[in-house]
Design an enzyme around this catalytic site. Structure first.
Site, PDB file in Angstrom:
ATOM      1  N   GLY A 207     -38.521 137.100 108.512  1.00  0.00           N
ATOM      2  CA  GLY A 207     -37.899 136.520 109.695  1.00  0.00           C
ATOM      3  C   GLY A 207     -37.233 135.194 109.381  1.00  0.00           C
ATOM      4  O   GLY A 207     -36.141 134.892 109.885  1.00  0.00           O
TER       5      GLY A 207
ATOM      6  N   CYS B  27     -48.280 144.813 116.411  1.00  0.00           N
ATOM      7  CA  CYS B  27     -48.056 143.374 116.229  1.00  0.00           C
ATOM      8  C   CYS B  27     -48.863 142.535 117.202  1.00  0.00           C
ATOM      9  O   CYS B  27     -49.160 141.371 116.917  1.00  0.00           O
ATOM     10  CB  CYS B  27     -46.568 143.048 116.344  1.00  0.00           C
ATOM     11  SG  CYS B  27     -45.820 143.505 117.915  1.00  0.00           S
TER      12      CYS B  27
ATOM     13  N   GLY C 281     -40.225 142.176 112.692  1.00  0.00           N
ATOM     14  CA  GLY C 281     -40.846 142.339 111.383  1.00  0.00           C
ATOM     15  C   GLY C 281     -41.748 141.173 111.046  1.00  0.00           C
ATOM     16  O   GLY C 281     -42.266 140.487 111.928  1.00  0.00           O
TER      17      GLY C 281
ATOM     18  N   GLU D 163     -38.809 138.776 116.602  1.00  0.00           N
ATOM     19  CA  GLU D 163     -40.095 139.287 117.072  1.00  0.00           C
ATOM     20  C   GLU D 163     -40.979 139.469 115.841  1.00  0.00           C
ATOM     21  O   GLU D 163     -40.826 140.437 115.095  1.00  0.00           O
ATOM     22  CB  GLU D 163     -39.909 140.609 117.826  1.00  0.00           C
ATOM     23  CG  GLU D 163     -39.073 140.489 119.093  1.00  0.00           C
ATOM     24  CD  GLU D 163     -39.708 139.591 120.135  1.00  0.00           C
ATOM     25  OE1 GLU D 163     -40.926 139.297 120.035  1.00  0.00           O
ATOM     26  OE2 GLU D 163     -38.996 139.150 121.051  1.00  0.00           O
TER      27      GLU D 163
END
Length: 342
Positions: free
Chosen positions: A79, A130, A74, A96
């Site tokens: 995070g 991402c 996310g 990640e």
């Protein structure tokens, strides 16, 4: 951000390593979350693999519990929150995240190949990837030619009207559509720039003349907008990249192996790709993960198994051997120990 694949891919590694797991789906795609829950419920008993609600309140309740491992995909800010919660129980984490992944095109690059691969990597999933190229740095000598090739390539891949293309998706929800729409005025539009709120459609868009303080250059875009920044010297690119948070991916287009090696040696990123985009994530033999602000830890392939495993060192000593020299008293034993250590 591929809510099905990004839930199942790490789960496979967790199962392979012999773990039970709780899966918390993305709240950005509620229908996918329901489908994921139905799929896993059909395959596993809940005490082995459980799927929770997709809302954030559930995440907060989960983070209060003690786990052996937490894997999170996310945004950067949340995070940090996940890592802070995990630290209360000293729970290891894989994060990640994302960030500003640069794409650099040097003056010796194959411009048509670069344009084709940049368009594919940037506008795949409507830019909601991402590891998508987040901004484009192009040598001033080839800027006009490259941007022309990119605009032509958008038409080749998605047609004159990408809204009618079966291969071009939509923005995930209205909130993100509004966020992206506000960015369209932050530069000069080279191509694209159209949108349809009712359809959550936003055209593949190239922008130039970007103010340095624009969110286009400070925040992860996560959408089909590609800012174009010209440069005159490759060291300017290296300095620009290194002055910012470490990216999840870095893409560099050049015909020179020497230049490619220089770029890799003088920058840091989670992963990198020379003369292409995205494909570094598709190789199951390569670990995938970020560094610094773009994340920590890695998975994919065997790396997923290692991530969800604990390497436990075990020695089984024989009861039939009694090396008395390891026990005190050590008088007259030192010379024998020294011989054994040679």
């Amino acid at each position: 951000n591929y809510p099905l694949q990004l839930a199942l891919s790490p789960l496979i590694g967790a199962i392979a390593a012999g773990n039970c797991a709780i899966v918390k789906p993305s709240g950005e795609a509620p229908r996918t979350a329901v489908a994921l829950q139905e799929l896993i419920d059909e395959c596993f008993e809940e005490e082995y693999i459980a799927v929770t609600d997709a809302d954030r309140e559930t995440t907060e309740l989960l983070l209060q519990e003690r786990f052996d491992y937490i894997f999170y995909t996310g945004g950067v800010e949340y995070g940090r929150h996940v890592m802070q919660a995990a630290s209360r129980h000293l729970t290891p984490v894989t994060l990640e995240l994302g960030g500003k992944s640069p794409c650099i095109v040097d003056d010796d690059a194959d411009l048509k190949a670069a344009a084709r691969r940049i368009v594919w990597g940037k506008f795949l999933n409507c830019g909601q990837t991402c590891v998508a190229p987040d901004y484009l740095m192009v040598h001033r000598k080839v800027q006009d030619k490259l941007t022309e090739h990119i605009c032509d390539e958008i038409t080749r891949q998605y047609g004159e009207n990408p809204q009618q293309s079966p291969d071009y998706p939509r923005i995930v929800n209205a909130r993100h559509f509004d966020r992206l729409s506000a960015l369209l005025s932050h530069g000069t539009i080279l191509c694209g720039g159209t949108s349809d709120p009712a359809d959550r459609y936003m055209a593949p868009t190239l922008l130039t003349d970007i103010p340095l303080q624009s969110p286009l250059l400070t925040d992860e875009i996560f959408g089909p907008i590609l800012p174009v920044l010209p440069f005159d010297d490759i060291d300017d690119c290296v300095e620009y990249i290194n002055d910012r948070e470490k990216p999840l991916a870095l893409y560099y287009f050049t015909r020179s192996k020497k230049r490619a090696r220089y770029m890799i040696q003088h920058t840091t990123s989670g992963g990198a790709c020379i003369n292409d985009t995205i494909v570094q994530t598709a190789n199951g033999n390569l670990p995938f993960g970020g560094i610094g602000n773009s994340g920590m830890g890695a998975y994919h392939g065997r790396e997923s198994f290692e991530t969800f495993s604990h390497r436990r060192s075990i020695v089984d000593s024989s009861l039939h051997l009694y090396p008395n020299f390891k026990f005190p008293p050590y008088a007259d034993k030192l010379k024998w120990l020294k011989r054994l250590m040679k």
